[in-house]
Design an enzyme around this catalytic site. Structure first.
Site, PDB file in Angstrom:
ATOM      1  N   ASP A  52      43.050  24.142  61.226  1.00 14.50           N
ATOM      2  CA  ASP A  52      43.458  24.131  62.627  1.00 14.50           C
ATOM      3  C   ASP A  52      43.397  25.541  63.192  1.00 14.50           C
ATOM      4  OD1 ASP A  52      46.044  24.471  64.655  1.00 14.50           O
ATOM      5  OD2 ASP A  52      44.879  22.642  64.966  1.00 14.50           O
ATOM      6  N   TYR A  57      43.653  32.030  68.939  1.00  9.80           N
ATOM      7  CA  TYR A  57      44.116  32.664  67.682  1.00  9.80           C
ATOM      8  C   TYR A  57      43.226  33.847  67.341  1.00  9.80           C
ATOM      9  CZ  TYR A  57      46.688  28.254  67.040  1.00  9.80           C
ATOM     10  OH  TYR A  57      47.506  27.161  67.220  1.00  9.80           O
ATOM     11  N   LYS A  82      40.778  24.592  69.800  1.00  7.41           N
ATOM     12  CA  LYS A  82      41.508  24.279  71.036  1.00  7.41           C
ATOM     13  C   LYS A  82      40.938  25.099  72.195  1.00  7.41           C
ATOM     14  CE  LYS A  82      45.714  23.777  68.239  1.00  7.41           C
ATOM     15  NZ  LYS A  82      45.567  24.838  67.226  1.00  7.41           N
ATOM     16  N   HIS A 115      44.428  22.908  74.609  1.00  6.08           N
ATOM     17  CA  HIS A 115      45.542  23.595  73.932  1.00  6.08           C
ATOM     18  C   HIS A 115      46.876  23.379  74.658  1.00  6.08           C
ATOM     19  CE1 HIS A 115      46.440  27.366  71.307  1.00  6.08           C
ATOM     20  NE2 HIS A 115      47.449  26.539  71.292  1.00  6.08           N
TER      21      HIS A 115
HETATM   22  N1  LIG Z   1      49.056  23.515  69.509  1.00  8.01           N
HETATM   23  C1  LIG Z   1      49.964  24.464  69.663  1.00  8.01           C
HETATM   24  O1  LIG Z   1      50.415  24.790  70.782  1.00  8.01           O
HETATM   25  C2  LIG Z   1      50.477  25.160  68.448  1.00  8.01           C
HETATM   26  C3  LIG Z   1      49.821  25.019  67.251  1.00  8.01           C
HETATM   27  N2  LIG Z   1      50.271  25.631  66.100  1.00  8.01           N
HETATM   28  C4  LIG Z   1      49.550  25.378  64.837  1.00  8.01           C
HETATM   29  O2  LIG Z   1      50.499  24.951  63.847  1.00  8.01           O
HETATM   30  C5  LIG Z   1      50.381  25.812  62.699  1.00  8.01           C
HETATM   31  C6  LIG Z   1      51.701  25.893  61.964  1.00  8.01           C
HETATM   32  O3  LIG Z   1      52.704  26.294  62.833  1.00  8.01           O
HETATM   33  P1  LIG Z   1      53.488  27.689  62.615  1.00  8.01           P
HETATM   34  O4  LIG Z   1      54.037  28.055  63.960  1.00  8.01           O
HETATM   35  O5  LIG Z   1      52.603  28.613  61.911  1.00  8.01           O
HETATM   36  O6  LIG Z   1      54.756  27.340  61.721  1.00  8.01           O
HETATM   37  P2  LIG Z   1      55.018  26.636  60.307  1.00  8.01           P
HETATM   38  O7  LIG Z   1      56.122  25.678  60.501  1.00  8.01           O
HETATM   39  O8  LIG Z   1      53.736  26.168  59.710  1.00  8.01           O
HETATM   40  O9  LIG Z   1      55.606  27.841  59.414  1.00  8.01           O
HETATM   41  C7  LIG Z   1      54.795  28.885  59.015  1.00  8.01           C
HETATM   42  C8  LIG Z   1      55.696  29.904  58.336  1.00  8.01           C
HETATM   43  O10 LIG Z   1      56.312  29.305  57.197  1.00  8.01           O
HETATM   44  C9  LIG Z   1      56.031  30.044  56.017  1.00  8.01           C
HETATM   45  N3  LIG Z   1      55.795  29.060  54.950  1.00  8.01           N
HETATM   46  C10 LIG Z   1      54.714  28.255  54.814  1.00  8.01           C
HETATM   47  N4  LIG Z   1      54.878  27.429  53.769  1.00  8.01           N
HETATM   48  C11 LIG Z   1      56.098  27.724  53.230  1.00  8.01           C
HETATM   49  C12 LIG Z   1      56.828  27.222  52.123  1.00  8.01           C
HETATM   50  N5  LIG Z   1      56.339  26.222  51.361  1.00  8.01           N
HETATM   51  N6  LIG Z   1      58.041  27.758  51.857  1.00  8.01           N
HETATM   52  C13 LIG Z   1      58.550  28.745  52.626  1.00  8.01           C
HETATM   53  N7  LIG Z   1      57.904  29.281  53.707  1.00  8.01           N
HETATM   54  C14 LIG Z   1      56.684  28.763  53.985  1.00  8.01           C
HETATM   55  C15 LIG Z   1      54.804  30.875  56.339  1.00  8.01           C
HETATM   56  O11 LIG Z   1      54.858  32.109  55.644  1.00  8.01           O
HETATM   57  P3  LIG Z   1      53.639  32.499  54.629  1.00  8.01           P
HETATM   58  O12 LIG Z   1      52.386  32.540  55.457  1.00  8.01           O
HETATM   59  O13 LIG Z   1      54.043  33.837  54.112  1.00  8.01           O
HETATM   60  O14 LIG Z   1      53.597  31.443  53.573  1.00  8.01           O
HETATM   61  C16 LIG Z   1      54.963  31.118  57.840  1.00  8.01           C
HETATM   62  O15 LIG Z   1      55.784  32.233  58.070  1.00  8.01           O
HETATM   63  C17 LIG Z   1      49.887  27.109  63.289  1.00  8.01           C
HETATM   64  O16 LIG Z   1      49.335  27.967  62.307  1.00  8.01           O
HETATM   65  C18 LIG Z   1      48.849  26.604  64.285  1.00  8.01           C
HETATM   66  O17 LIG Z   1      47.667  26.269  63.572  1.00  8.01           O
HETATM   67  C19 LIG Z   1      51.410  26.417  66.127  1.00  8.01           C
HETATM   68  C20 LIG Z   1      52.097  26.608  67.312  1.00  8.01           C
HETATM   69  C21 LIG Z   1      51.673  25.996  68.568  1.00  8.01           C
HETATM   70  O1  LIG Z   2      50.238  29.057  68.316  1.00  6.86           O
HETATM   71  C1  LIG Z   2      49.842  28.350  69.274  1.00  6.86           C
HETATM   72  O2  LIG Z   2      48.942  27.475  69.227  1.00  6.86           O
HETATM   73  C2  LIG Z   2      50.483  28.549  70.580  1.00  6.86           C
HETATM   74  O3  LIG Z   2      50.255  27.853  71.558  1.00  6.86           O
HETATM   75  C3  LIG Z   2      51.509  29.618  70.620  1.00  6.86           C
HETATM   76  O4  LIG Z   2      51.459  30.312  71.809  1.00  6.86           O
HETATM   77  C4  LIG Z   2      52.835  28.956  70.473  1.00  6.86           C
HETATM   78  O5  LIG Z   2      53.149  28.247  71.644  1.00  6.86           O
HETATM   79  C5  LIG Z   2      53.870  29.947  70.244  1.00  6.86           C
HETATM   80  O6  LIG Z   2      53.903  30.953  70.887  1.00  6.86           O
HETATM   81  C6  LIG Z   2      54.842  29.601  69.247  1.00  6.86           C
HETATM   82  O7  LIG Z   2      55.711  30.684  69.064  1.00  6.86           O
END
Ligand SMILES: NC(=O)C1=CN([C@@H]2O[C@H](COP(=O)(O)OP(=O)(O)OC[C@H]3O[C@@H](n4cnc5c(N)ncnc54)[C@H](OP(=O)(O)O)[C@@H]3O)[C@@H](O)[C@H]2O)C=CC1
Ligand SMILES: O=C(O)C(=O)[C@@H](O)[C@H](O)C(=O)CO
Length: 283
Positions: A52, A57, A82, A115
């Site tokens: 994803d 990004y 996105k 997005h």
């Molecule tokens: N469509 C949208 O608007 C959005 C989409 N997204 C998508 O969703 C994905 C995931 O969301 P995100 O906001 O990153 O949050 P997550 O809920 O996936 O959490 C990610 C964090 O958790 C840590 N982590 C991962 N696995 C573990 C584990 N098993 N135990 C403990 N800690 C862990 C990671 O650290 P570490 O890397 O050190 O493991 C990182 O700091 C994003 O990368 C993106 O692709 C996110 C926000 C908005």
């Molecule tokens: O990470 C994504 O895809 C986003 O849209 C971010 O901007 C997200 O909304 C964010 O800021 C989460 O903290």
């Protein structure tokens, strides 16, 4: 590098367009530069078959490099992207998709999402028509949206006749969105969960999750990601760490009881931050 999981352990879900999607994906936000390429390539090697990303990004080049280097046939991987708010509009969306393919070094996206709806700009229907056109041109296989509400989804379907295959939304036990998931199921829209671990803060220390983890002899993060699976959603956990990437994939050899799913959903307290799609907009 850790041994990849056998393919069978990452099951697939069917989409409303007849294609399938892996039941879990690797979130790639913040995975940039050489370290980003290594982390995403590790994810592919570990068994992730859904990546994803997003124009915003700033890592499409890295994703493309990891796909090229990941040691897995391209046809086995789903690359999901996105369209950013600044590219909303029919022509703009098609052009944006072509520019993304160039940065990724791919001839097709497997899934492409709007997005954020950006309702005040009011061009998300034109953007949806642009994704439909990109799909008809063969630039994209499946099309969907992200951060769309029920009324926004209804408007897309009413005005274009095409139902999104996916709606990627903030979803985790603190924000379980039961009404939206029911709405998705009624329309055949596959839910994807962003921030599925709620960024691994207090959620993984919740007593109810720790207790359920002990009962199944797993760890809290596995319980949370299995909760998403039990709800029919595709979680997209991000991890830069190969060991945690593997741990996050290991959710297909146990099941939660309905009462456990309900208890975890009972942790509901609200959105992670001010990301209400009716107000929050991103260009
Ligand atoms: N469509 C949208 O608007 C959005 C989409 N997204 C998508 O969703 C994905 C995931 O969301 P995100 O906001 O990153 O949050 P997550 O809920 O996936 O959490 C990610 C964090 O958790 C840590 N982590 C991962 N696995 C573990 C584990 N098993 N135990 C403990 N800690 C862990 C990671 O650290 P570490 O890397 O050190 O493991 C990182 O700091 C994003 O990368 C993106 O692709 C996110 C926000 C908005
Ligand atoms: O990470 C994504 O895809 C986003 O849209 C971010 O901007 C997200 O909304 C964010 O800021 C989460 O903290």
């Amino acid at each position: 590098m850790s041994e990849p999981l056998p393919e069978a352990q990452v099951s697939d879900f069917l989409l409303n367009d007849g294609h399938t999607i892996p039941a879990i994906g690797l979130g790639t936000s913040e995975l940039t530069g050489e370290a980003g390429v290594e982390a995403i390539a590790a994810g592919i090697s570990n068994g992730y078959r859904l990546l994803d990303t997003a124009v915003n990004y700033d890592n499409e080049v890295e994703v493309g490099q990891a796909v090229a280097a990941g040691g897995v046939e391209r046809e086995q991987l789903l690359v999901s992207n996105k369209v950013p708010g600044r590219h909303h509009g029919f022509e703009e969306t098609v052009a944006s998709t072509q520019e993304s393919l160039a940065r990724l070094g791919l001839d097709r996206l497997d899934l492409h999402l709007i997005h954020w709806p950006n309702p005040s700009v009011d061009r998300y229907v034109d953007t949806w028509r642009g994704l439909i056109d990109a799909q008809q041109r063969g630039l994209v296989r499946s099309i969907g949206v992200s951060n769309f509400t029920e009324p926004m989804l209804e408007r897309l379907i009413d005005e274009t006749g095409v139902t999104p295959a996916v709606n990627q939304v903030e979803l985790h036990p603190y924000f379980p969105q039961p009404e939206l998931l029911t709405f998705h199921r009624a329309l055949g829209i596959r839910t994807q969960s962003w921030a599925p671990l709620r960024r691994a803060g207090s959620l993984l220390s919740e007593p109810v999750i720790i207790d359920i983890a002990k009962r199944h002899e797993v760890v809290p993060s596995e319980v949370v990601l299995r909760w998403h699976h039990e709800l029919g959603s595709v979680p997209l956990p991000k991890s830069a760490d190969p060991a945690r990437q593997l741990l996050n994939l290991d959710i297909f050899d146990f099941a939660l009881e309905p009462g456990e799913v309900e208890a975890i959903s009972g942790l509901a307290q609200g959105r992670m931050q001010d990301r209400d799609p009716n107000a929050h907009e991103e260009m």
